[in-house]
Scaffold this active site. Structure first.
Site, PDB file in Angstrom:
ATOM      1  CG  ASP A   1      -0.307   0.163   2.546  1.00  0.00           C
ATOM      2  OD1 ASP A   1       0.954   0.236   2.620  1.00  0.00           O
ATOM      3  OD2 ASP A   1      -1.028   0.244   3.547  1.00  0.00           O
TER       4      ASP A   1
ATOM      5  CB  CYS B   1       1.126  -2.314   4.945  1.00  0.00           C
ATOM      6  SG  CYS B   1       1.033  -3.277   6.468  1.00  0.00           S
TER       7      CYS B   1
ATOM      8  CB  THR C   1       2.684  -2.487  11.134  1.00  0.00           C
ATOM      9  OG1 THR C   1       1.459  -3.049  10.656  1.00  0.00           O
ATOM     10  CG2 THR C   1       2.449  -1.126  11.775  1.00  0.00           C
TER      11      THR C   1
ATOM     12  CG  HIS D   1       9.936 -24.410  12.641  1.00  0.00           C
ATOM     13  ND1 HIS D   1      10.068 -24.251  14.004  1.00  0.00           N
ATOM     14  CD2 HIS D   1      11.057 -25.062  12.235  1.00  0.00           C
ATOM     15  CE1 HIS D   1      11.219 -24.790  14.395  1.00  0.00           C
ATOM     16  NE2 HIS D   1      11.839 -25.271  13.328  1.00  0.00           N
TER      17      HIS D   1
ATOM     18  CG  HIS E   1       8.220 -28.190  11.348  1.00  0.00           C
ATOM     19  ND1 HIS E   1       7.904 -27.592  12.555  1.00  0.00           N
ATOM     20  CD2 HIS E   1       9.536 -28.499  11.405  1.00  0.00           C
ATOM     21  CE1 HIS E   1       8.983 -27.537  13.308  1.00  0.00           C
ATOM     22  NE2 HIS E   1       9.985 -28.082  12.637  1.00  0.00           N
TER      23      HIS E   1
END
Length: 145
Positions: free
Chosen positions: A8, A65, A67, A98, A133
């Site tokens: 963004d 973005c 964060t 993982h 995993h």
């Protein structure tokens, strides 16, 4: 490896830096926007990138973005996506090892360009460990509706 990237407006400058870094490494990447620093909504970009990865058009995706959180939450709504917020090197490594993350998300307001480049390098070159995993990743898939 086929890569797709998107951001963004809050991640636009870091996206451009990452694109240049990938090009310098000889790695091609397709940009799904935003193509300017103009305001836009991260769910729209996350949806386009996540669908392209989920459908197999691209092997992995990169989303940015402010964060890395909102764009990651949006991407994870798409069936088959395991987007991991990786604003540090450890998360990038273990998101792949993982969790078999197929999209990495980062926050331009949180991570510097140098660390972001290392996150991308690790994300692209770290294999999934498999083993115990595999079952856990399969259980994540069963949660999808």
């Amino acid at each position: 490896m086929k890569l797709v990237i998107g951001s963004d407006h809050g991640g636009f400058h870091l996206k451009e830096t990452i694109k240049q870094y990938l090009q310098e490494q000889g790695i091609g990447v397709e940009d799904y926007g935003t193509l300017t620093g103009e305001r836009c909504d991260y769910p729209d970009i996350a949806e386009k990138v996540a669908i392209a990865v989920a459908e197999g058009t691209f092997d992995r995706g990169i989303l940015i973005c402010g964060t890395g959180i909102g764009i990651g939450i949006a991407a994870n709504k798409v069936k088959g996506i395991r987007a991991a917020v990786c604003n540090d090197l450890f998360s990038a490594e273990y998101g792949r090892r993982h969790n078999d993350a197929n999209i990495v998300t980062m926050g331009e307001r949180i991570i510097g360009a140098g660390v972001a480049k290392e996150v991308i390098r690790i994300f692209l070159h770290t294999p999934f460990d498999g083993g115990r995993h595999v079952e856990r990743v399969a259980k994540i898939g069963k949660l999808e509706q």
